[in-house]
Design a protein around this motif. Sequence first.
Motif, mmCIF file in Angstrom:
data_model
loop_
_atom_site.group_PDB
_atom_site.id
_atom_site.type_symbol
_atom_site.label_atom_id
_atom_site.label_comp_id
_atom_site.label_asym_id
_atom_site.label_seq_id
_atom_site.Cartn_x
_atom_site.Cartn_y
_atom_site.Cartn_z
ATOM 1 N N GLY A 57 -47.853 -68.016 -25.025
ATOM 2 C CA GLY A 57 -48.023 -68.252 -26.453
ATOM 3 C C GLY A 57 -49.475 -68.461 -26.844
ATOM 4 O O GLY A 57 -49.882 -68.134 -27.964
ATOM 5 N N VAL A 58 -50.279 -68.981 -25.922
ATOM 6 C CA VAL A 58 -51.681 -69.302 -26.231
ATOM 7 C C VAL A 58 -52.496 -68.053 -26.576
ATOM 8 O O VAL A 58 -53.145 -68.023 -27.629
ATOM 9 N N PRO A 59 -52.502 -66.988 -25.741
ATOM 10 C CA PRO A 59 -53.306 -65.819 -26.131
ATOM 11 C C PRO A 59 -52.784 -65.138 -27.400
ATOM 12 O O PRO A 59 -53.568 -64.572 -28.172
ATOM 13 N N ILE A 60 -51.476 -65.202 -27.627
ATOM 14 C CA ILE A 60 -50.919 -64.633 -28.860
ATOM 15 C C ILE A 60 -51.470 -65.395 -30.058
ATOM 16 O O ILE A 60 -51.948 -64.796 -31.033
ATOM 17 N N ILE A 61 -51.411 -66.716 -29.981
ATOM 18 C CA ILE A 61 -51.906 -67.553 -31.077
ATOM 19 C C ILE A 61 -53.401 -67.346 -31.286
ATOM 20 O O ILE A 61 -53.861 -67.137 -32.416
ATOM 21 N N LEU A 62 -54.175 -67.405 -30.203
ATOM 22 C CA LEU A 62 -55.630 -67.268 -30.315
ATOM 23 C C LEU A 62 -56.032 -65.895 -30.846
ATOM 24 O O LEU A 62 -56.943 -65.782 -31.679
ATOM 25 N N GLY A 63 -55.358 -64.849 -30.387
ATOM 26 C CA GLY A 63 -55.662 -63.499 -30.874
ATOM 27 C C GLY A 63 -55.374 -63.363 -32.358
ATOM 28 O O GLY A 63 -56.189 -62.820 -33.123
ATOM 29 N N CYS A 64 -54.225 -63.867 -32.776
ATOM 30 C CA CYS A 64 -53.871 -63.797 -34.199
ATOM 31 C C CYS A 64 -54.792 -64.652 -35.058
ATOM 32 O O CYS A 64 -55.157 -64.251 -36.168
ATOM 33 N N VAL B 280 -48.696 -65.869 -35.121
ATOM 34 C CA VAL B 280 -48.927 -67.296 -34.845
ATOM 35 C C VAL B 280 -47.585 -68.025 -34.748
ATOM 36 O O VAL B 280 -47.376 -68.843 -33.842
ATOM 37 N N LEU B 281 -46.674 -67.755 -35.675
ATOM 38 C CA LEU B 281 -45.359 -68.405 -35.620
ATOM 39 C C LEU B 281 -44.622 -68.061 -34.327
ATOM 40 O O LEU B 281 -44.071 -68.935 -33.658
ATOM 41 N N GLY B 282 -44.623 -66.780 -33.964
ATOM 42 C CA GLY B 282 -43.980 -66.376 -32.715
ATOM 43 C C GLY B 282 -44.630 -67.003 -31.498
ATOM 44 O O GLY B 282 -43.950 -67.475 -30.581
ATOM 45 N N GLY B 283 -45.949 -67.023 -31.479
ATOM 46 C CA GLY B 283 -46.669 -67.640 -30.359
ATOM 47 C C GLY B 283 -46.398 -69.128 -30.255
ATOM 48 O O GLY B 283 -46.257 -69.673 -29.153
#
Length: 140
Positions: free
Chosen positions: A86-93, A116-119
């Motif tokens: 979830g961290v790279p998804i959140i940071l990328g978004c 961000v919500l999914g991450g």
Amino acid sequence: MSNNGRVSPTGADSTAPTTHIGPLTWVVGVLVVVCFAPYLQWMWRIWMKSEYYSHGPLIPLLSAYLVYTRRRQFAAAPVGRYHLWGVPIILGCLAVHGLATYWDVNFPQGFDLIGVLGGLVLLLWGWERAKILAFPILFL
């Protein structure tokens, strides 16, 4: 507060079904709203002004209803460990959101919010619960 190495974000036993949303979830939710507030305001203005997008306010309500209909399945699913994918998804978004905000481009920010919500769901509640909430989040 762990069971076989699994620690839930709420501190509860990860094998017990629970619908409790811990304080961390509330804090993160408020931070997401604050971070995306300018975009959400822009989107609201578009929904109210455009006949083409007048259905817009119904989409988050329908998505919330879909989450509500899955509440028992969600509660019965095991709370996974903090899943670090979830961290790279959140940071990328958030990086794309920051650039879009800097350049004043609103279009990609909607996709960033969904990412961000999914991450966050993946990070805070793990794969099993993320799979349950995938459709309502992607429906946004």
